[in-house]
Write a protein that holds these residues in place. Structure first.
Motif, PDB file in Angstrom:
ATOM      1  N   LEU A   1      -1.411 -13.333   2.333  1.00  0.00           N
ATOM      2  CA  LEU A   1      -1.033 -12.573   1.143  1.00  0.00           C
ATOM      3  C   LEU A   1      -1.217 -13.389  -0.125  1.00  0.00           C
TER       4      LEU A   1
ATOM      5  N   CYS B   1      -0.383  -6.949   6.784  1.00  0.00           N
ATOM      6  CA  CYS B   1       0.723  -5.991   6.646  1.00  0.00           C
ATOM      7  C   CYS B   1       1.036  -5.327   7.971  1.00  0.00           C
TER       8      CYS B   1
ATOM      9  N   LEU C   1       5.578  -8.398  -1.414  1.00  0.00           N
ATOM     10  CA  LEU C   1       5.293  -6.962  -1.316  1.00  0.00           C
ATOM     11  C   LEU C   1       5.785  -6.220  -2.547  1.00  0.00           C
TER      12      LEU C   1
ATOM     13  N   ILE D   1      -0.532  -1.582   1.393  1.00  0.00           N
ATOM     14  CA  ILE D   1       0.843  -1.844   1.823  1.00  0.00           C
ATOM     15  C   ILE D   1       1.565  -0.541   2.089  1.00  0.00           C
TER      16      ILE D   1
ATOM     17  N   LEU E   1       7.622  -1.149   5.953  1.00  0.00           N
ATOM     18  CA  LEU E   1       7.669  -2.208   4.946  1.00  0.00           C
ATOM     19  C   LEU E   1       8.191  -1.663   3.619  1.00  0.00           C
TER      20      LEU E   1
ATOM     21  N   CYS F   1      11.518  -2.999   1.620  1.00  0.00           N
ATOM     22  CA  CYS F   1      11.589  -3.422   0.213  1.00  0.00           C
ATOM     23  C   CYS F   1      12.684  -2.687  -0.514  1.00  0.00           C
TER      24      CYS F   1
END
Lengths: 259, 303
Positions: free
Chosen positions: A122, A190, A219, A236, A242, A246
Motif C-alpha cells: 500500500l 486489499c 485505507l 478498496i 474493509l 474503517c
C-alpha cells in the motif's frame, strides 16, 4: 537510528511516564501534506488514541526536515523525538503501553507479516501513484509539496523529491511497472487484508493492535483523498468488510472530531 | 519451458536465491522445466536471473514467474484456503522486506564474505573478460538497493544501518520459526509457494561456507528451519526423479542413491590417491595419457 541509540532511548523512555504535552508533527494539512504522509500520520494518531495516550497535532511546513529519520510523522515526547510507526510503537512499549501483549508468538508473527505487507504494497503504491505517475505528479504532488516555498526553491525541492522517489522505486523493482499493474497489486493486497479480517471487528480477536491502526490510516486516507483518478479508492471499496472496518474505527476513536 | 539461472554448488541446485525460489516451485508444482545454467556463458552479463523462456515470451522476477506458471496450470497453492493465500502474501512481504536486505549485505557488501566466497565463486563461473565485471556489478546493485531502501537520510552511512539490518533479519527468522513450529511445511502436508520463497532465501544462508556470519549461526540455532531446508533438499532435489512422488519411497531411493554416490566417490578418491602416488617424485614413471575418471572430475589442481 543505530541499535545502541535505540537501546539508549528505550532506557530513558522507561523512566518517565507519558507527558500531557506530547506533540505530533506533520506537514501542513490543507496545502502541503501528501497522500502517503497523511496516511502514516493518521496511522500514528490512531495508534496513540487506541493506547489512550494524549497527543497534540502540530502542522509545520518543515516537519520532514525536523524529523530524525527524514520521514513524517514524528512525535516529540518529553525530551525525545521519535519518528515513524515502528519506533513509536517500541517507544510506547518501553513506557508500558502496548496493544499487542496479549498475542502469542504465532499471532505476533502474523501481525508483523501483515504490517510488512501493508508497507510493501500500500505505501509503495501510494508513493508510486503520487510521484511516478506523470499527471498526478504534475497536478497534485509537486504543487502541494512545494507550496510553502517561493521560487526557485519550490521547483528544486519538488523535482529533487520526485527524482529521489523514482530512484527508490527503480531500486526495489517497481520502476518497470505500469499504473494498471500497481492498481492490481493494491487490489490483491486489499483482498488479502479482507480475507484476514473476515467478519471480526479487528484483525486479532476483539482488541485493536498496531496493525489495525496502520490499515485504518492507509485505507481511510485513500478513501477520503481526491486524486486525479479515483481508481485506488474504487479498488478498496470492492471489499465491503474493509469499509465497515474503517467506519467502525472512525466512529470509535475519532467521534469527537466528526461530531 | 526453459529456465535460465546460475548453477549450483554447496549442495544446492543453484546458489542464487531468486533462482532457487523458482526451482523449488517448479518441483513442488510438477512443472517440467529444463534448467540451463548461465555459468560460463555471456548470458552472465546480459540476462537478469532467473529467466523463464516459454515459446516467444520471457518472464523475469520470481513473483511474475510463479504467476506465469500458475496460469499454465502448474499451481502448488491449489489446496490453500483464501485465508492461507492471504497469509502467504503477508509472509512473502515479510521475507522480502526484512530478510533479503540482510542476505544481500552478507553475500555482497560484507567485505570478508565478498572477497573470500562470493566474488571468487561468481568470477570463476563467468567467461574471461566478464569475470572482472559481473561480481562487481552485482555488488553495486546490492549496495544501491540496501542504501535506497533502508538508509533514509543522506547523513547516514551503511555502517549505521548494518546493526539494524541484521537484528531485523534475526527477528524475521525467529518469526518464521514460530510460524513453522513442528510441521514439515508452512501449510499442511504439501509445500506451497511460501515454502518455495522461504526455502529459496534461507538455503544459501544455511549451506554457504561463509567466513563471518552471525546471521548464519543464528539460523543454525533454529533447528526447525534447518530441518525444513534439509527436508526439501532431500525430498525434491536429491535424486534424479522429478515431480513429487511418495515421500517414503523417495527417501529410501534417495538414501540408496546417496550410498552409491558415496561408494563411487570413495573409489574415485582411491584412484586419485593411487595416481598421486604413482606420479610422485620418488617413483617417477611416465603417464602419457590422462586417466578417464580424473578427466570427468574436471578439477585442475595438480598433485
Amino acid at each position: 537510528m543505530s541499535l545502541a541509540a535505540e537501546a539508549f532511548v528505550s532506557q530513558i523512555a522507561a523512566v518517565e511516564p507519558w507527558p500531557e504535552n506530547a506533540t505530533l508533527y506533520q506537514p501542513l494539512k490543507d496545502d502541503q501534506i501528501l497522500l502517503s504522509d497523511c496516511a502514516s500520520s493518521l496511522a500514528v494518531q490512531t495508534y496513540l488514541r487506541m493506547c489512550g495516550l494524549p497527543v497534540q497535532v502540530a502542522c509545520k511546513a518543515n516537519a520532514e526536515y525536523m524529523s530524525p529519520s527524514g520521514k513524517v510523522p514524528f512525535v516529540h515526547v518529553g525530551n525525545q523525538v521519535v519518528s515513524e510507526l515502528g519506533p513509536i510503537v517500541q517507544f510506547t512499549k518501553a513506557k508500558g503501553h502496548s496493544l499487542s501483549d496479549g498475542l502469542d508468538d504465532v499471532q505476533r508473527a502474523e501481525m508483523k507479516a501483515y504490517m510488512e505487507l501493508v508497507h510493501n504494497m500500500l505505501l509503495t503504491a501510494e508513493l508510486y501513484v503520487q510521484w511516478c505517475d506523470d499527471s498526478t505528479a504534475a497536478e497534485i504532488s509537486r504543487p502541494r509539496y512545494s507550496s510553502p516555498y517561493s521560487w526557485p526553491l519550490n521547483h528544486i525541492l519538488a523535482y529533487q523529491k520526485q527524482w529521489d522517489v523514482r530512484r527508490k522505486m527503480k531500486a526495489i523493482g517497481w520502476g518497470g511497472k505500469c499504473l494498471e499493474q500497481v492498481y492490481e497489486d493494491v487490489s490483491q493486497c486489499c483482498q488479502a487484508l479482507s480475507q484476514r479480517l473476515g467478519t471480526q471487528p479487528y484483525f486479532f480477536n476483539k482488541h485493536p493492535t498496531e496493525l489495525d491502526a496502520l490499515v485504518f490510516g492507509h485505507l481511510f486516507t485513500i478513501l477520503t483523498t481526491q486524486l486525479t483518478s479515483s481508481e485506488l479508492a474504487e479498488r478498496i471499496k470492492r471489499c465491503s468488510n474493509l469499509l465497515a472496518f474503517c467506519k467502525h474505527i472512525e466512529h470509535t476513536y475519532f467521534k469527537d472530531k466528526s461530531a | 519451458m526453459e529456465l535460465r539461472c546460475w548453477g549450483g554448488d554447496w549442495g544446492l541446485p543453484s546458489v542464487h536465491a531468486e533462482s532457487l525460489v523458482v526451482l523449488a516451485y517448479c518441483k513442488f508444482s510438477g512443472a517440467n522445466v529444463t534448467v540451463s545454467p548461465i555459468d560460463w556463458t555471456w548470458r552472465t552479463l546480459t540476462v537478469t536471473t532467473p529467466e523463464l523462456v516459454c515459446g516467444d515470451s520471457t518472464v523475469t522476477e520470481p513473483a511474475d514467474i510463479l504467476n506465469f506458471l500458475r496460469k499454465q496450470r502448474f499451481n502448488a497453492d491449489y489446496e490453500l484456503t483464501a485465508r492461507q493465500g492471504a497469509d502467504t502474501m503477508a509472509y512473502v512481504a515479510l521475507v522480502e522486506e526484512k530478510l533479503r536486505p540482510a542476505l544481500l549485505h552478507t553475500f555482497w557488501v560484507d567485505a570478508e564474505n565478498y572477497a573470500n566466497l562470493t566474488r571468487p565463486w561468481f568470477a570463476s563461473r563467468s567467461p574471461f573478460p566478464l569475470n572482472f565485471l559481473v561480481p562487481s556489478r552485482h555488488a553495486n546493485n546490492a549496495l544501491c538497493r540496501i542504501l535506497l531502501s533502508k538508509v533514509e537520510s543522506p547523513l547516514y552511512s551503511i555502517t549505521e544501518v548494518e546493526g539494524k539490518l541484521y537484528s531485523d533479519a534475526k527477528e524475521c527468522l525467529n518469526l518464521l520459526s514460530h510460524r513453522l513450529g513442528g510441521d514439515h511445511y508452512f501449510f499442511g502436508n504439501s509445500p506451497s509457494s511460501l515454502d518455495a520463497f522461504v526455502f529459496g532465501f534461507m538455503a544459501p544462508l544455511h549451506k554457504a561456507a561463509l567466513p563471518s556470519c552471525p546471521l548464519q549461526s543464528h539460523l543454525r540455532q533454529l533447528a526447525n528451519l534447518t530441518g525444513f531446508i534439509d527436508n526439501i533438499l532431500a525430498v525434491y532435489f536429491s535424486g534424479s526423479q522429478p515431480g513429487s512422488p511418495v515421500p517414503v519411497q523417495e527417501t529410501v531411493d534417495a538414501n540408496l542413491q546417496k550410498l552409491t554416490q558415496l561408494v563411487n566417490k570413495e573409489s574415485n578418491l582411491i584412484e586419485k590417491m593411487d595416481d598421486n602416488l604413482r606420479s610422485s617424485p620418488q617413483l617417477k614413471p611416465r603417464r602419457p595419457e590422462p586417466k578417464p575418471c580424473l578427466a570427468n572430475e574436471g578439477s585442475s589442481t595438480p598433485a
